[in-house]
Design a protein around this motif. Structure first.
Motif, PDB file in Angstrom:
ATOM      1  N   LEU A 147      -2.808  -1.135   4.838  1.00 19.96           N
ATOM      2  CA  LEU A 147      -3.944  -0.276   4.519  1.00 19.96           C
ATOM      3  C   LEU A 147      -4.531   0.339   5.783  1.00 19.96           C
ATOM      4  O   LEU A 147      -4.827   1.542   5.827  1.00 19.96           O
ATOM      5  CB  LEU A 147      -5.013  -1.080   3.779  1.00 19.96           C
TER       6      LEU A 147
ATOM      7  N   TYR B 171       1.264   5.604  -0.013  1.00 19.07           N
ATOM      8  CA  TYR B 171       0.601   6.751   0.607  1.00 19.07           C
ATOM      9  C   TYR B 171       1.302   8.034   0.161  1.00 19.07           C
ATOM     10  O   TYR B 171       2.519   8.136   0.220  1.00 19.07           O
ATOM     11  CB  TYR B 171       0.689   6.606   2.130  1.00 19.07           C
TER      12      TYR B 171
ATOM     13  N   ASN C  19      -3.808  -6.758  -7.429  1.00 19.28           N
ATOM     14  CA  ASN C  19      -4.040  -6.265  -6.065  1.00 19.28           C
ATOM     15  C   ASN C  19      -4.732  -7.298  -5.190  1.00 19.28           C
ATOM     16  O   ASN C  19      -5.581  -6.966  -4.357  1.00 19.28           O
ATOM     17  CB  ASN C  19      -4.812  -4.945  -6.084  1.00 19.28           C
TER      18      ASN C  19
ATOM     19  N   MET D   1      -1.166  -6.558   3.232  1.00 17.55           N
ATOM     20  CA  MET D   1      -1.863  -5.429   2.628  1.00 17.55           C
ATOM     21  C   MET D   1      -2.903  -4.860   3.593  1.00 17.55           C
ATOM     22  O   MET D   1      -3.039  -3.635   3.724  1.00 17.55           O
ATOM     23  CB  MET D   1      -2.547  -5.852   1.319  1.00 17.55           C
TER      24      MET D   1
ATOM     25  N   LEU E 292      -3.617   0.591  -3.326  1.00 12.46           N
ATOM     26  CA  LEU E 292      -3.276  -0.825  -3.241  1.00 12.46           C
ATOM     27  C   LEU E 292      -2.233  -1.103  -4.308  1.00 12.46           C
ATOM     28  O   LEU E 292      -2.450  -0.808  -5.492  1.00 12.46           O
ATOM     29  CB  LEU E 292      -4.521  -1.691  -3.448  1.00 12.46           C
ATOM     30  N   ASN E 293      -1.106  -1.698  -3.935  1.00  9.57           N
ATOM     31  CA  ASN E 293       0.077  -1.662  -4.788  1.00  9.57           C
ATOM     32  C   ASN E 293       0.636  -3.051  -5.096  1.00  9.57           C
ATOM     33  O   ASN E 293       1.813  -3.311  -4.937  1.00  9.57           O
ATOM     34  CB  ASN E 293       1.156  -0.794  -4.104  1.00  9.57           C
TER      35      ASN E 293
ATOM     36  N   VAL F  65       0.861  -1.174   0.000  1.00  7.38           N
ATOM     37  CA  VAL F  65       0.000   0.000   0.000  1.00  7.38           C
ATOM     38  C   VAL F  65       0.902   1.230   0.000  1.00  7.38           C
ATOM     39  O   VAL F  65       1.835   1.314   0.803  1.00  7.38           O
ATOM     40  CB  VAL F  65      -0.932   0.029   1.227  1.00  7.38           C
TER      41      VAL F  65
END
Length: 305
Positions: A47, A19, A37, A43, A30-31, A17
């Protein structure tokens, strides 16, 4: 959560994730695009941490949640073994061994499933969350967003509460959120059948607020976020979103009116209320000064929850 396949990052070198903040808008992404994803415990933890960071950052007014690549999130990445309560201590647990021992006899005793960790964090936010749902949002990929204030979809988006088709159960507290968004009948249809829902049906039902061309989706989310930043008072927004969530399920309006009365009684001493009226009369953009980090009313019944 449904399964997905795709490349993973076994070394764990890339954040799952990301930011960033610009123009008072936090973008939370979401990365894991190579895995569409696919949702993992890592995650979920990243998150939840990003949402918490946005909620406590005085430079952030609105959070935009999106997914890198073609899909927002296709659900749990079962290629990593799924979610084992015995090996994944609940957030805040001081003793992983004790947690594992407890879940061995009662898997629901202390463990918190990963989608609910995030949907519940969004629920408690003081700042609005806009979910920009590109591509597929399936299983946990949609349930984590049900507590967001807005869901925007691409024209090619699809949604699915496919749990019954996997022999598993709804999560993310979706059985609480979804009927409030689309009605009991529609929620039962979608959840019992597990069928996929396209963007047009989702918009008609009220699951998503608007539908956009795929290459215009994120711009639409940012435009909405910018409008909220420019025109709304942060403390008023924080109180209002919690009023709606926490008070609307009550079986009587009486306690709601009681709280309304306390809030309205304090307007005379509120610099934001003065600024809201003056900016309207003077036909200029408002400059609100109160902050949800420091200026929420102390008597809010959910402030200790």
């Amino acid at each position: 959560m449904p399964d997905t396949s795709g490349a993973t990052d076994p070394a764990g070198t890339e954040p799952e994730v990301t930011y960033r903040v610009a123009d008072r808008i936090a973008t939370i992404t979401l990365n894991r695009p190579a895995a569409r994803n696919g949702y993992t415990v890592r995650m979920a933890d990243e998150l939840a941490a990003a949402l918490d960071r946005a909620d406590h950052d005085p430079d952030v007014r609105v959070a935009v949640l999106t997914g890198a690549g073609r899909d927002f999130c296709v659900g749990a990445d079962l290629s990593q073994g799924g979610f084992d309560p015995g090996s994944d201590p609940a957030p805040g647990s001081d003793n992983a061994t004790d947690t594992a021992a407890a879940t061995a006899t009662d898997p629901g005793a202390t463990w918190q499933e990963p989608a609910g960790r995030c949907s519940r964090r969004i629920f408690t936010m003081n700042k609005p969350v806009i979910a920009a749902l590109n591509g597929n949002a399936i299983g946990g990929g949609i349930t984590i967003t049900l507590s967001a204030d807005y869901r925007l979809a691409a024209t090619d988006s699809r949604f699915g509460f496919v749990f019954t088709r996997r022999g598993i159960y709804p999560e993310g507290a979706s059985a609480w959120f979804l009927p409030r968004l689309v009605g009991m009948g529609r929620a039962l249809d979608w959840m019992i059948s597990g069928r996929l829902v396209d963007a047009a049906e989702a918009e008609r039902a009220g699951l998503v607020h608007s539908v956009h061309a795929p290459d215009e989706l994120l711009d639409a989310a940012y435009a909405l976020a910018a409008e909220l930043v420019a025109t709304t008072a942060p403390v008023s927004v924080a109180v209002t979103r919690q009023l709606v969530y926490r008070m609307s399920p009550l079986d009587s309006p009486a306690p709601v009116h009681e709280l309304d009365s306390k809030l309205v009684a304090g307007i005379a001493d509120s610099p934001d209320a003065v600024e809201g009226v003056l900016s309207f009369l003077q036909k200029r953009p408002p400059e609100f000064t109160l902050s949800p980090e420091t200026d929420l009313p102390e008597f809010l019944p959910w402030s200790q929850s």
